[in-house]
Scaffold this active site. Structure first.
Site, PDB file in Angstrom:
ATOM      1  N   ALA A 120       0.829  -1.208   0.000  1.00  0.00           N
ATOM      2  CA  ALA A 120       0.000   0.000   0.000  1.00  0.00           C
ATOM      3  C   ALA A 120       0.861   1.254   0.000  1.00  0.00           C
ATOM      4  O   ALA A 120       1.108   1.867   1.043  1.00  0.00           O
ATOM      5  CB  ALA A 120      -0.948  -0.013   1.198  1.00  0.00           C
ATOM      6  N   GLU A 123      -1.206   6.438  -4.112  1.00  0.00           N
ATOM      7  CA  GLU A 123      -2.417   7.190  -3.812  1.00  0.00           C
ATOM      8  C   GLU A 123      -2.879   7.874  -5.087  1.00  0.00           C
ATOM      9  O   GLU A 123      -2.127   7.944  -6.069  1.00  0.00           O
ATOM     10  CB  GLU A 123      -2.150   8.211  -2.700  1.00  0.00           C
ATOM     11  CG  GLU A 123      -1.729   7.575  -1.387  1.00  0.00           C
ATOM     12  CD  GLU A 123      -1.476   8.585  -0.280  1.00  0.00           C
ATOM     13  OE1 GLU A 123      -1.685   9.800  -0.518  1.00  0.00           O
ATOM     14  OE2 GLU A 123      -1.063   8.169   0.817  1.00  0.00           O
ATOM     15  N   ASP A 235      12.805  -1.609  -6.487  1.00  0.00           N
ATOM     16  CA  ASP A 235      13.858  -2.102  -7.382  1.00  0.00           C
ATOM     17  C   ASP A 235      13.684  -3.602  -7.624  1.00  0.00           C
ATOM     18  O   ASP A 235      13.790  -4.079  -8.749  1.00  0.00           O
ATOM     19  CB  ASP A 235      15.244  -1.828  -6.793  1.00  0.00           C
ATOM     20  CG  ASP A 235      15.648  -0.366  -6.905  1.00  0.00           C
ATOM     21  OD1 ASP A 235      15.096   0.335  -7.781  1.00  0.00           O
ATOM     22  OD2 ASP A 235      16.517   0.071  -6.134  1.00  0.00           O
ATOM     23  N   GLY A 237      10.859  -5.285  -6.986  1.00  0.00           N
ATOM     24  CA  GLY A 237       9.543  -5.493  -7.566  1.00  0.00           C
ATOM     25  C   GLY A 237       9.525  -5.297  -9.070  1.00  0.00           C
ATOM     26  O   GLY A 237       8.785  -5.970  -9.794  1.00  0.00           O
ATOM     27  N   ARG A 238      10.354  -4.371  -9.563  1.00  0.00           N
ATOM     28  CA  ARG A 238      10.416  -4.146 -11.008  1.00  0.00           C
ATOM     29  C   ARG A 238      10.953  -5.374 -11.738  1.00  0.00           C
ATOM     30  O   ARG A 238      10.544  -5.664 -12.865  1.00  0.00           O
ATOM     31  CB  ARG A 238      11.278  -2.912 -11.303  1.00  0.00           C
ATOM     32  CG  ARG A 238      10.550  -1.629 -10.988  1.00  0.00           C
ATOM     33  CD  ARG A 238      11.448  -0.433 -10.895  1.00  0.00           C
ATOM     34  NE  ARG A 238      10.650   0.748 -10.555  1.00  0.00           N
ATOM     35  CZ  ARG A 238      11.146   1.884 -10.068  1.00  0.00           C
ATOM     36  NH1 ARG A 238      12.447   1.992  -9.861  1.00  0.00           N
ATOM     37  NH2 ARG A 238      10.342   2.890  -9.787  1.00  0.00           N
ATOM     38  N   GLU A 358       4.337  -0.569 -11.032  1.00  0.00           N
ATOM     39  CA  GLU A 358       5.712  -0.621 -10.520  1.00  0.00           C
ATOM     40  C   GLU A 358       6.574   0.485 -11.134  1.00  0.00           C
ATOM     41  O   GLU A 358       7.770   0.324 -11.361  1.00  0.00           O
ATOM     42  CB  GLU A 358       6.357  -1.988 -10.780  1.00  0.00           C
ATOM     43  CG  GLU A 358       5.648  -3.153 -10.133  1.00  0.00           C
ATOM     44  CD  GLU A 358       5.856  -3.215  -8.630  1.00  0.00           C
ATOM     45  OE1 GLU A 358       6.418  -2.267  -8.054  1.00  0.00           O
ATOM     46  OE2 GLU A 358       5.444  -4.221  -8.028  1.00  0.00           O
ATOM     47  N   GLY A 359       5.953   1.634 -11.386  1.00  0.00           N
ATOM     48  CA  GLY A 359       6.631   2.751 -12.035  1.00  0.00           C
ATOM     49  C   GLY A 359       6.415   2.687 -13.527  1.00  0.00           C
ATOM     50  O   GLY A 359       6.788   1.715 -14.183  1.00  0.00           O
TER      51      GLY A 359
END
Length: 377
Positions: A120, A123, A235, A237-238, A358-359
């Site tokens: 989480a 937003e 990083d 997670g990407r 993830e960006g």
């Protein structure tokens, strides 16, 4: 090339589960937008939910390059589940790396799949600009009172725990702290699932905190140390999303090749037509290139080397490749590719979001460019 015989057995197990347990369920679950909670329990019992964490904490003790190839195998048949595994692994990262010995007692149930996690951070007005988040955590005795709304949360309303990032001061990125909160606490409610283009079997929803109390003992690291935790987790997670994207692209390529070898026009299989054969060759080249990118980044991580730039490159290359390959797979199948009788149209819809979460890929280009400006190779 996998690093050990154990890793080869793990990939073989994953392929078996993917073929026998996941592939037969995927289309129906996605069509009905059903969250497959029992599938995550199955993966947990099979030892596939905690692969990159040490065995003493209930994990699989595998290097990241092996974990990511497991993700790829899952994604090749069911992207929603693979993304869910990646998000769960991401949610375990802060506790493993920053938890106290007492807090780490929670980790075995998380890694074993008894508890499913969510992350989480985002937003509505703080997606790519995560340092601008506005959710508040106010200290009240031995607890924090949380107020605010989190958006675009994978497993929102389904998870048993959330890694929550909230503001404990107004000092920008230095005012953010990290908490581990249970999935059902008084004062926490959930918005309806988002109506998404793809990944419909993966529930995405808002989290509304209306004065929810989180024990101070569930804060990870010190006050104001949450933002570096979030960035470090992302990083890794990407890389998970890069592997999911490659799996999705590989699955689309496999379907396209099988169709092209079977479909006959003008007296021969359409794969014998040079124009289509070259298209398939380009698809294969894109998949192989993207796989090499995420494996290079993972191997750097496994060796303890800096890998943030390589992770952003892998995420950018792999997700752009997935979008191109899945689109081309639909083209190979022609009119059939545009129908829901074949899975490639679903793969194409699912690939789009890989370029966003993830960006976004625009953010990945910013990250890469900043590393280059600093002379980081």
């Amino acid at each position: 090339m996998l690093p050990t015989p154990e890793a080869e057995e793990l990939i073989a197990l994953t392929r078996d589960i993917a073929a026998k347990e996941l592939a037969p369920r995927a289309a129906a679950a996605e069509a009905a937008a059903e969250f497959p909670r029992e599938v995550f329990r199955l993966l947990g019992r099979s030892g596939l939910l905690g692969l990159p964490y040490p065995e003493e904490h209930g994990g699989g003790g595998q290097p990241y390059e092996v974990y990511l190839q497991v993700l790829e195998e899952i994604a090749s048949v069911w992207a929603s589940v693979a993304v869910g595994v990646s998000v769960h692994t991401l949610a375990c990262f802060p506790l493993f790396n920053y938890g106290t010995p007492e807090q780490l007692e929670l980790l075995p149930d998380m890694l074993g799949g008894e508890l499913l996690g969510g992350y989480a951070l985002s937003e509505a007005q703080a997606g790519s600009d995560a340092a601008a988040l506005g959710t508040r955590a106010v200290r009240e005795g031995d607890a924090y009172r949380i107020t605010g709304t989190k958006s675009w949360i994978t497993h929102g309303g389904e998870a048993d725990f959330y890694v929550l990032f909230a503001r404990t001061s107004d000092d920008g990125g230095r005012g953010i702290s990290c908490f581990l909160t249970e999935g059902q606490v008084p004062g926490l409610t959930f918005g309806p699932p988002e109506r998404k283009m793809g990944l419909t079997g993966s529930t995405t929803a808002q989290l509304h905190f209306d004065g929810a109390l989180v024990p101070a003992g569930r804060r990870l690291a010190g006050e104001g140390q949450g933002f570096p935790i979030a960035l470090a987790a992302l990083d890794s997670g990407r890389l998970g999303i890069a592997a999911c994207a490659v799996g999705l692209a590989q699955g689309a390529l496999d379907h396209a090749v099988a169709y092209a070898a079977e479909r006959r026009q003008f007296g021969r299989p359409i794969i014998d037509n040079q124009g289509l054969a070259f298209l398939l060759a380009d698809m294969a080249a894109a998949v192989e290139t993207a796989r090499a990118a995420y494996l290079e980044a993972a191997r750097r991580k496994d060796r303890g080397l800096p890998f943030a730039r390589q992770a952003s490159i892998a995420k950018l290359v792999a997700t752009d490749a997935a979008m191109k390959v899945t689109t081309d797979a639909v083209q190979v199948l022609g009119g059939y590719g545009y129908t829901r009788d074949f899975p490639v149209e679903r793969y194409m819809r699912e690939a789009k979001v890989m370029q966003i979460f993830e960006g976004t890929n625009q953010i990945q280009r910013m990250v890469i460019a900043r590393h280059l400006a600093k002379g980081v190779r």
